[in-house]
Scaffold this motif. Sequence first.
Motif, short mmCIF file in Angstrom:
data_model
loop_
_atom_site.label_atom_id
_atom_site.label_comp_id
_atom_site.label_asym_id
_atom_site.label_seq_id
_atom_site.Cartn_x
_atom_site.Cartn_y
_atom_site.Cartn_z
N ALA A 197 122.63 15.77 -40.47
CA ALA A 197 122.35 14.34 -40.33
C ALA A 197 121.04 13.97 -41.03
O ALA A 197 120.89 12.88 -41.55
N THR A 198 120.11 14.92 -41.06
CA THR A 198 118.82 14.64 -41.70
C THR A 198 118.90 14.55 -43.22
O THR A 198 117.95 14.15 -43.86
N VAL B 55 120.95 12.62 -44.72
CA VAL B 55 121.44 11.28 -45.06
C VAL B 55 120.30 10.40 -45.57
O VAL B 55 120.42 9.75 -46.62
N LEU B 56 119.18 10.37 -44.84
CA LEU B 56 118.12 9.44 -45.24
C LEU B 56 117.53 9.73 -46.62
O LEU B 56 117.29 8.79 -47.38
N GLU C 128 119.86 8.11 -48.92
CA GLU C 128 119.74 6.66 -48.82
C GLU C 128 118.51 6.16 -49.56
O GLU C 128 118.55 5.14 -50.25
#
Lengths: 201, 201
Positions: free
Chosen positions: A91-92, A94-95, A98
């Motif tokens: 999940a980390t 993703v940013l 982005e």
Amino acid sequence: MARAEYPEAVGALVGELKRLPGVGPRSAERIAIWLLQHPRAEPLALAEALHAAKETVISCEVCGFFATRESCGICDDPKRDAAVLCVVEQATDVLPLERSGAFKGRYHCLGGKLSPLDRVSPEDLRIPALISRIDAARDIEVILALGADVEGEATSNYLADLLRGKDCRITRIAQGLPAGGGLDHADELTLMRALEGRRAF
Amino acid sequence: MARAEYPEAVGALVGELKRLPGVGPRSAERIAIWLLQHPRAEPLALAEALHAAKETVISCEVCGFFATRESCGICDDPKRDAAVLCVVEQATDVLPLERSGAFKGRYHCLGGKLSPLDRVSPEDLRIPALISRIDAARDIEVILALGADVEGEATSNYLADLLRGKDCRITRIAQGLPAGGGLDHADELTLMRALEGRRAF
């Protein structure tokens, strides 16, 4: 004479802090003392933030990114391109993608990468959920955006094999020179990949 | 399309973690994610430890070390030698001295050292409390165990001047070669101090 020790509550706090990743026994002690003595420290605000995050934040059942119980900022955004699915390890991851601003599609977090040494096998990753998403869609592009290390490569290869024959195009992010990096600092493998991946100018 | 961000509660947790000493923005994010995702993480136990420590731990009014509201492990120990008082900068300097096993007396934590650059002047330190303790005792030895840096030296000199004429002997801990250190790794100042402080063999 008893050798002086911190009061029990300090010891317990140091014990909890020591369990955090990247925090050793010395830093744990330093942080605990700071939390208790520094005028600007707000241990209760930290305690409150822990409670609030633990209570409100969950993993999105669809993409695996952080979500609140009400909604997932990514899956619920109608402006995102449903025809591109970016598969990442954590999940980390993703940013950072982005922040690059180069991706407008949706994500799928695997929750790890294949690693026999750490006993992570395909069953431990969110692969069935990925396959359902691909099966439910039509003609989508699946971008494999896993790390360029051995486990990342193995996971990419495993997924590519698994997805072959499905109604999707499989691509992977490029490997090559990092931005700002000179050839003199690049290792052989990076240069090999950069050459293999060369594009028309 | 809105750029994806962590849910607010994660951002707030990262914000609080980032304020801890030695924890940068990246580590704060890493710790927050670990706290929320790792199966062995116990964010609520950490929150509880913060609460418990904040509620039960105070600074001892006499020595400045950590104490509970009920008692101070050092001041309340009748087996400690009341005739020796060791002056240290911080409460955190007490345990290293205790671990050395070489000191059986009491402590006085100043709460810092003189440092004009950081705007720490004598009024900011627990010096009046030190003087009352010395005045209340008779013929005690005051060991200055402050750091060997510029501010530590300045503080030692200031205290030595201030205590001269009182009914106490003033000593200071030795400066010289650290245990296990060879002469080749010692700087000039350390060697100078080691020579100055030489003792009969």
